[in-house]
Write an enzyme that holds these catalytic residues in place. Structure first.
Site: not given
Ligand code: PAF
Length: 280
Positions: A24, A27-29, A147, A149-150
């Site tokens: 899924a 753009d972060g990935h 990332g 975020k986690d």
């Protein structure tokens, strides 16, 4: 760009820079892949929705599976291969055995003590460490990028690798900044669960973190974060200021800290984090 399902076909990519994902892709990935590209090493993106990191009541079944689009995003961002293994390649002894093995993994303190995702999602980090270790064993990367975020996941995996230098010699772990929508919402595969009217409410997470960044004391920051999340109609799992490395409570802002928030809108659970200014 190759789509690889069989680990036996990964040999040309040994020493790669690895970007592990559950697919899924957004753009972060893509920003992680772009960061990896151009370093003179092959870039491999893994796409595997890992069942052992989801509790039975969580969103494993409905987690978005968009492999064709993922391959296109990875290719456009500069990946050399997407490794999308079938479950039996990751868990050859079957899922029941894998769940038992995940529960028995010895985890670093940052995965069990802080009372953040570890408390909200018991068993989650056993599954995450299990699958990432397996992906490292199969792909033999020289670098891996995750990332920001986690953040707790990042700290857990960084400690896992630091504790096992003989298993992945020379593996360099890297964390990359969160990519945000124009209005500040952190990009997440789970954002696609949000109904249009929840989209504005979800901004409560980033706004809470922005408010925390102006507080003089951690306790004030935590109160302001909770208030902001509540004002947006979000159900708070946690809204805390923690030491950026250990994730234990921070007495002040003299050392690097992070604001960390997790909150729910009906069945959608979102997390976000930000580094808070040091020494104010
Ligand atoms: O962050 C994720 O997408 C997953 O937890 C990871 C690291 C790919 C393991 O399944």
């Amino acid at each position: 760009m190759r789509l690889v399902h069989d680990a036996d076909h990964l040999a040309p990519f040994a020493g790669c820079t690895l970007v592990p994902t559950m697919g899924a892709l957004h753009d972060g990935h893509a920003s992680l892949v772009r960061r990896a590209a151009g370093r003179g090493r092959p870039v491999v993106v893994t796409v595997f929705v890992n069942p052992t990191q989801f509790a039975p009541h969580e969103d494993f079944a409905r987690y978005p599976r968009t492999l064709d689009a993922d391959v296109e995003i990875a290719r456009a961002a500069g990946a050399n291969a997407v490794f999308a293994p079938p479950p039996e390649a990751i868990y050859p002894r079957g899922l029941d055995a894998a769940r038992t093995e995940a529960a028995a993994i010895e985890l670093p303190a940052v995965a069990t003590v802080p009372g953040l995702e570890d408390a909200c999602r018991p068993g989650h980090y056993g599954g995450v460490c299990q699958v990432v270790a397996r992906l490292f064993d199969l792909t033999r990367p020289s670098q891996a990028i995750f990332g920001e975020k986690d953040w707790q996941q990042w700290r857990v995996l960084d400690e896992m690798v630091a504790a096992l230098p003989a298993r992945w010699p020379g593996l360099a772990m890297e964390v990359a900044p969160t990519v945000r929508e124009a209005d500040g919402l952190a990009m997440s595969s789970r954002n696609r669960y949000l109904r249009p009217e929840q989209r504005e409410q979800a901004l409560g997470l980033v706004r809470a973190l922005q408010v925390a960044a102006s507080a003089q004391q951690p306790a004030t920051a935590e109160r302001l974060m909770r208030e902001t999340l509540g004002d947006h109609g979000l159900a708070v799992d946690y809204a805390v200021v923690r030491d950026a490395r250990t994730l234990m409570p921070a007495g002040g802002f003299e050392r690097p800290t992070r604001g960390l928030v997790a909150a729910r809108l009906d069945t959608v659970r979102l997390i976000d984090t930000m580094a808070l200014p040091v020494c104010r």
